[in-house]
Design a protein around this motif. Structure first.
Motif, mmCIF file in Angstrom:
data_model
loop_
_atom_site.group_PDB
_atom_site.id
_atom_site.type_symbol
_atom_site.label_atom_id
_atom_site.label_comp_id
_atom_site.label_asym_id
_atom_site.label_seq_id
_atom_site.Cartn_x
_atom_site.Cartn_y
_atom_site.Cartn_z
ATOM 1 N N ALA A 43 0.850 -1.206 0.000
ATOM 2 C CA ALA A 43 0.000 0.000 0.000
ATOM 3 C C ALA A 43 0.883 1.252 0.000
ATOM 4 O O ALA A 43 0.627 2.214 -0.743
ATOM 5 N N GLU A 44 1.952 1.237 0.792
ATOM 6 C CA GLU A 44 2.862 2.396 0.844
ATOM 7 C C GLU A 44 3.521 2.622 -0.516
ATOM 8 O O GLU A 44 3.737 3.757 -0.943
ATOM 9 N N GLU A 45 3.824 1.523 -1.196
ATOM 10 C CA GLU A 45 4.442 1.643 -2.529
ATOM 11 C C GLU A 45 3.477 2.346 -3.491
ATOM 12 O O GLU A 45 3.875 3.220 -4.259
ATOM 13 N N ALA A 46 2.199 1.964 -3.431
ATOM 14 C CA ALA A 46 1.197 2.594 -4.304
ATOM 15 C C ALA A 46 1.057 4.074 -3.968
ATOM 16 O O ALA A 46 1.059 4.941 -4.859
ATOM 17 N N VAL A 47 0.973 4.373 -2.680
ATOM 18 C CA VAL A 47 0.789 5.762 -2.246
ATOM 19 C C VAL A 47 1.978 6.617 -2.703
ATOM 20 O O VAL A 47 1.815 7.756 -3.153
ATOM 21 N N SER A 48 3.180 6.039 -2.658
ATOM 22 C CA SER A 48 4.375 6.789 -3.067
ATOM 23 C C SER A 48 4.351 7.109 -4.561
ATOM 24 O O SER A 48 5.102 7.960 -5.034
ATOM 25 N N ALA A 49 3.491 6.416 -5.308
ATOM 26 C CA ALA A 49 3.385 6.667 -6.760
ATOM 27 C C ALA A 49 2.210 7.601 -7.065
ATOM 28 O O ALA A 49 1.806 7.734 -8.223
ATOM 29 N N LEU A 95 -2.094 4.838 6.787
ATOM 30 C CA LEU A 95 -2.196 5.439 5.440
ATOM 31 C C LEU A 95 -2.473 6.934 5.584
ATOM 32 O O LEU A 95 -3.134 7.345 6.534
ATOM 33 N N PRO A 96 -2.015 7.745 4.608
ATOM 34 C CA PRO A 96 -2.357 9.168 4.683
ATOM 35 C C PRO A 96 -3.866 9.387 4.503
ATOM 36 O O PRO A 96 -4.527 8.589 3.838
ATOM 37 N N PRO A 97 -4.413 10.469 5.067
ATOM 38 C CA PRO A 97 -5.862 10.679 5.033
ATOM 39 C C PRO A 97 -6.464 10.806 3.626
ATOM 40 O O PRO A 97 -7.634 10.489 3.430
#
Ligand code: UTP
Length: 292
Positions: A43-49, A95-97
């Motif tokens: 999930a963090e990988e997706a958010v970083s993109a 996760l970020p809001p």
């Protein structure tokens, strides 16, 4: 201007038989590497993109992943009452809001292709990424693997498959790319061959668990017959997408751990522990003590 990748699909409905009994009541993607479940790394990988819609395709044992990304009221109030601010932040800021999570049920484990097809009503007509959380990718100082792939998509506007060069002995465990090399990291795909023998393999460029797919993949998936193991294979549908459009293969920078099998999972734990601020020094000393 092409479309932006805003949605990621995480198929988490596999049976995870290679990890029984750990996966009897919990999905494989909730196995931790040091202190974080595989699904959170993904999930963090997706958010970083720049992705802000996360779509999880759940199977049986469907509760733990939504619970992980949800607010944990009791835990948070306990930590608050005990003034454990650092731990509270860890539990709260999973996760970020800006990110929203959507959960879909795959009622039968009919394969990765079928799991991706289950996301069709939510994905709609936009291109999207598929991330298999059991392929854990440490990109070190480089942008995340999904960030790298989104960059390739934005330059080429076609489906992009994440690939790695494997040894000749390993080709029979992977989908293999038959293609024309364009740069040292990019291929234009001509065909995909599922688990070929060493003699028949067109290359050693193997598909791993990262994809950016044009939404037309859903048309292909809807008409893809069950293939190997009686499952609807994503590779078969991508191979059919080639008949009507371009597909690229991109060799990302980063080290991949196949956490779907025990050895890869153990290797990931060792390497991530050796980088983990809290435990690395003691862990290194411990490893030395084992071999001296
Ligand atoms: P795997 O091929 O690793 O299968 O799935 P698996 O069932 O999870 O594990 P084993 O082989 O029994 O140990 C690749 C990815 O596709 C998902 C899995 O969760 C994993 O992320 N998947 C697979 C589904 O979501 N649905 C399926 O029907 C099959």
């Amino acid at each position: 201007m092409g479309k932006k990748i805003k949605k990621a699909v995480f198929p988490v409905a596999g049976l995870g038989t290679r990890f029984l009994p750990a996966t009897k009541a919990n999905p494989k993607e909730m196995l931790p590497v040091v202190d974080k479940p595989l699904i959170q790394y993904a999930a963090e990988e997706a958010v970083s993109a720049g992705i802000d819609v996360l779509i999880f395709v759940n199977g049986r044992n469907k509760r733990s992943i939504p619970d992980h990304f949800d607010k944990a009221y009791e835990l948070e109030s306990e930590l608050e009452a005990r003034n454990k601010e650092k731990l509270l932040a860890i539990a709260r800021d999973v996760l970020p809001p800006r990110v929203s999570c959507i959960y879909i049920r795959q009622s039968e484990a009919l394969g990765l292709g079928h799991a991706v097809l289950c996301a069709k009503p939510v994905v709609g007509k936009d291109p999207f990424t598929v991330i298999l959380a059991d392929d854990l990718i440490d990109s070190g100082d480089q942008p995340s693997c999904t960030r790298q792939m989104v960059d390739v998509y934005e330059k080429n506007h076609c489906s992009v498959i994440g690939v790695q060069n494997v040894s000749r002995e390993e080709v029979s465990s992977y989908g293999i790319v038959d293609g024309e090399q364009i740069t040292d990291k990019l291929w234009s795909v001509n065909a995909l061959v599922e688990k070929p023998s060493i003699e028949e393999s067109p290359s050693t460029i193997a598909i791993v668990g990262r994809y950016i797919l044009e939404a037309s993949i859903f048309d292909q998936l809807e008409t893809t017959e069950r293939g190997a193991g009686g499952e609807i294979q994503l590779t078969d549908a991508i191979a059919r997408q080639l008949e009507s459009g371009k597909v690229m293969a991109y060799e990302f920078s980063g080290k991949r751990f196949d956490c779907g099998n025990k050895l890869g999972y153990l290797q990931a734990n060792v390497e991530y522990a050796l980088k983990h601020e809290e435990v690395r020094d003691q862990f290194k000393t411990y490893l030395h003590s084992l071999i001296s």
